[in-house]
Design a protein around this motif. Structure first.
Motif, mmCIF file in Angstrom:
data_model
loop_
_atom_site.group_PDB
_atom_site.id
_atom_site.type_symbol
_atom_site.label_atom_id
_atom_site.label_comp_id
_atom_site.label_asym_id
_atom_site.label_seq_id
_atom_site.Cartn_x
_atom_site.Cartn_y
_atom_site.Cartn_z
ATOM 1 N N GLY A 99 0.782 -1.186 0.361
ATOM 2 C CA GLY A 99 -0.025 0.298 -0.337
ATOM 3 C C GLY A 99 0.700 0.860 -0.073
ATOM 4 N N GLU A 100 2.214 1.318 0.320
ATOM 5 C CA GLU A 100 3.288 2.108 0.348
ATOM 6 C C GLU A 100 4.263 2.268 -1.063
ATOM 7 N N LEU A 101 3.556 3.104 -1.685
ATOM 8 C CA LEU A 101 4.211 3.865 -3.002
ATOM 9 C C LEU A 101 6.051 4.053 -3.228
ATOM 10 N N ASN A 102 6.473 2.810 -3.166
ATOM 11 C CA ASN A 102 8.079 2.630 -2.215
ATOM 12 C C ASN A 102 8.140 3.273 -4.611
ATOM 13 N N ASN A 103 9.123 4.854 -4.165
ATOM 14 C CA ASN A 103 9.772 5.351 -4.941
ATOM 15 C C ASN A 103 11.171 5.034 -6.183
ATOM 16 N N GLU A 104 12.099 4.328 -4.434
ATOM 17 C CA GLU A 104 12.918 3.574 -4.560
ATOM 18 C C GLU A 104 12.751 1.787 -5.304
ATOM 19 N N ILE A 105 11.932 1.249 -4.437
ATOM 20 C CA ILE A 105 10.789 -0.113 -6.245
ATOM 21 C C ILE A 105 10.620 0.242 -7.478
ATOM 22 N N GLU A 106 9.962 1.109 -6.945
ATOM 23 C CA GLU A 106 9.167 1.344 -8.781
ATOM 24 C C GLU A 106 10.467 1.949 -9.406
ATOM 25 N N LYS A 107 11.412 2.729 -9.564
ATOM 26 C CA LYS A 107 12.903 3.578 -10.217
ATOM 27 C C LYS A 107 13.435 2.127 -10.226
ATOM 28 N N TRP A 108 13.683 0.824 -9.625
ATOM 29 C CA TRP A 108 14.817 -0.174 -9.584
ATOM 30 C C TRP A 108 13.728 -0.891 -10.708
ATOM 31 N N CYS A 109 12.348 -1.173 -10.575
ATOM 32 C CA CYS A 109 11.761 -2.091 -11.504
ATOM 33 C C CYS A 109 11.405 -1.380 -12.953
ATOM 34 N N ASN A 110 11.464 0.464 -13.018
ATOM 35 C CA ASN A 110 11.099 0.607 -14.490
ATOM 36 C C ASN A 110 13.023 -0.002 -14.494
ATOM 37 N N GLU A 111 14.125 0.380 -14.395
ATOM 38 C CA GLU A 111 15.169 0.751 -14.560
ATOM 39 C C GLU A 111 15.357 -1.429 -15.110
ATOM 40 N N PHE A 112 14.924 -2.379 -14.667
ATOM 41 C CA PHE A 112 15.170 -2.915 -15.018
ATOM 42 C C PHE A 112 14.488 -3.435 -16.480
ATOM 43 N N ALA A 113 13.049 -3.161 -15.752
ATOM 44 C CA ALA A 113 12.185 -3.949 -17.574
ATOM 45 C C ALA A 113 12.346 -3.028 -18.307
ATOM 46 N N SER A 114 13.241 -1.601 -18.492
ATOM 47 C CA SER A 114 13.819 -0.858 -19.718
ATOM 48 C C SER A 114 15.340 -1.551 -20.631
ATOM 49 N N ASN A 115 16.190 -1.933 -19.205
ATOM 50 C CA ASN A 115 17.785 -2.857 -19.530
ATOM 51 C C ASN A 115 17.157 -3.784 -19.951
ATOM 52 N N PHE A 116 16.500 -4.495 -19.516
ATOM 53 C CA PHE A 116 15.793 -6.231 -19.792
ATOM 54 C C PHE A 116 15.515 -5.934 -21.541
ATOM 55 N N LEU A 117 14.237 -4.967 -22.193
ATOM 56 C CA LEU A 117 14.010 -5.212 -23.371
ATOM 57 C C LEU A 117 14.927 -4.155 -24.106
ATOM 58 N N LEU A 118 15.673 -3.202 -23.902
ATOM 59 C CA LEU A 118 16.617 -2.620 -24.559
ATOM 60 C C LEU A 118 17.800 -2.597 -23.839
ATOM 61 N N SER A 119 18.955 -3.741 -24.394
ATOM 62 C CA SER A 119 20.363 -3.324 -23.919
ATOM 63 C C SER A 119 21.279 -2.372 -24.170
ATOM 64 N N SER A 120 21.462 -1.912 -23.082
ATOM 65 C CA SER A 120 23.221 -0.936 -23.429
ATOM 66 C C SER A 120 23.461 -1.351 -24.809
ATOM 67 N N ASP A 121 23.741 -1.898 -25.148
ATOM 68 C CA ASP A 121 24.546 -2.403 -26.639
ATOM 69 C C ASP A 121 23.851 -2.024 -27.541
ATOM 70 N N VAL A 122 22.909 -2.933 -27.284
ATOM 71 C CA VAL A 122 21.301 -2.803 -28.328
ATOM 72 C C VAL A 122 21.252 -1.121 -28.742
ATOM 73 N N LEU A 123 20.870 0.311 -27.691
ATOM 74 C CA LEU A 123 21.028 1.394 -27.635
ATOM 75 C C LEU A 123 22.448 1.317 -28.001
ATOM 76 N N ASP A 124 23.400 1.440 -27.125
ATOM 77 C CA ASP A 124 24.780 2.283 -28.403
ATOM 78 C C ASP A 124 24.954 1.827 -29.335
ATOM 79 N N TYR A 125 24.201 0.735 -30.281
ATOM 80 C CA TYR A 125 24.511 0.569 -31.612
ATOM 81 C C TYR A 125 23.328 1.574 -32.181
ATOM 82 N N TYR A 126 22.363 2.198 -32.474
ATOM 83 C CA TYR A 126 21.947 2.617 -32.835
ATOM 84 C C TYR A 126 21.858 4.345 -32.390
ATOM 85 N N THR A 127 22.288 4.444 -30.762
ATOM 86 C CA THR A 127 22.534 6.178 -31.115
ATOM 87 C C THR A 127 23.714 6.864 -31.442
#
Length: 368
Positions: A227-255
């Motif tokens: 019931g408590e929206l833990n910003n630290e947990i939400e940020k961790w989960c966002n970071e996990f999901a975004s890195n899972f679906l799009l790795s730094s290597d893939v991102l670097d290649y296109y950037t």
């Protein structure tokens, strides 16, 4: 026939009002009671009429007799959790009906799995929030599809279904419910088993893939929503999901290959079936774009200029058996069907669990 007074338990009434976010005004309107008497009905000083009891039961999709029990359920109402986990001060009772329904189906799944001696344990590891989410994403990604495989998928729906099946293969359930995205995009239930990830079927299909792995991250942390929206947990989960679906290597290649931001985002989204929002988030996290650019995009999203809403229902729509597969997922459907075929549950129970008709159920039997 004239209605008659009934001895409803006021504590049970109060429990379901809280569990489903039903206000006194809403209750009075739905059961055709005077505003001057509704407070007495809820407190038990004024008796409900049977017709009113039926209408109250219909609001929360329960048997009328449940309001005549000696005491309310012992479980803590889910409304206490979801009020604080969404970007809204108030969830309508109609939305809470859908949320509580998922919780009930989790309990049903537990029983169905036990009946057929199927494990309810998820096949996933557990991590500490102190771990780097990008590092954990890289570890977990090796257990799923490669980025070349992800890029080979032709359509966003193919991508979502591949990810969904991969998660279901880890012995968890993935269900979908339609709710306006202003309320929530997804949630997970992990206080009992099997674990359930719930995705909003009204959301953009690419965004739903992100939601799958944001909620998967909660499972990896074994983060029970308190019931408590833990910003630290939400940020961790966002970071996990975004890195899972799009790795730094893939991102670097296109950037390194594309300088124009709009073209860069469109290219990555098209090739890897990920949402614009997630790509902008990743570009901001690696400082490829500044905070003003990122905030401008988020503001634009709020005005619905770049958010693609869930597709509108076509005339006629898909067959009911297709809709049921989308809503409940194959593992839950199989559990219901197997329990029915083994005589563990009746056809009435099977139809109730899936909110379906006999004809649709028989088609599901043939196709699942």
């Amino acid at each position: 026939m004239k209605s008659f007074p009934v001895n409803a338990n006021p504590k049970v009434i109060q429990y379901y009002m809280e569990a489903y976010n039903i206000s006194l005004e809403e209750l009075a309107k739905k059961i055709n009671a005077k505003n001057s008497s509704i407070d007495g009905i809820v407190k038990g000083t004024i008796k409900l009429r049977y017709v009113q009891l039926q209408k109250m039961a219909k609001m929360v999709e329960k048997d009328p007799l449940i309001f005549m029990l000696d005491k309310p359920p012992e479980d803590k109402p889910l409304s206490n959790v979801f009020r604080k986990l969404i970007n809204s001060e108030h969830l309508t009772y109609k939305i809470m009906v859908k949320i509580n329904r998922i919780k009930e189906l989790q309990e049903v799944a537990n029983e169905l799995y036990n009946n057929i001696e199927k494990s309810i344990e998820p096949i996933i590891d557990e991590y500490s929030i102190k771990r780097d989410p990008a590092e954990v994403a890289a570890i977990e990604r090796k257990k799923f599809y490669s980025y070349d495989e992800q890029k080979s998928w032709k359509k966003p729906y193919e991508s979502f279904n591949k990810w969904r099946s991969a998660l279901e293969n880890k012995n968890m359930l993935v269900m979908q419910i339609p709710v306006d995205t202003e309320y929530f995009r997804g949630f997970s239930l992990i206080d009992s088993k099997p674990f359930i990830i719930v995705v909003n079927s009204k959301d953009d299909i690419n965004a739903r893939s992100f939601t799958l792995f944001h909620e998967y991250a909660h499972l990896l942390l074994r983060n029970i929503e308190t019931g408590e929206l833990n910003n630290e947990i939400e940020k961790w989960c966002n970071e996990f999901a975004s890195n899972f679906l799009l790795s730094s290597d893939v991102l670097d290649y296109y950037t390194n290959k594309i300088n124009d931001i709009d073209k860069l985002v469109k290219t990555i989204s098209s090739k890897y079936k990920v949402s614009y929002s997630m790509i902008y988030y990743r570009l901001y996290s690696i400082r490829r774009i500044n905070k003003d650019t990122y905030n401008a995009y988020i503001s634009e999203c709020s005005n619905s200029s770049k958010i693609v809403k869930g597709s509108k229902a076509r005339v006629g729509g898909p067959p009911q058996e297709v809709l049921k597969k989308s809503a409940y997922g194959i593992p839950f459907l199989r559990a219901v069907i197997e329990n029915y075929e083994k005589g563990n549950i009746t056809i009435e129970q099977a139809l109730n669990y899936l909110s379906t008709t006999y004809n649709t159920f028989k088609k599901l039997e043939e196709s699942v």
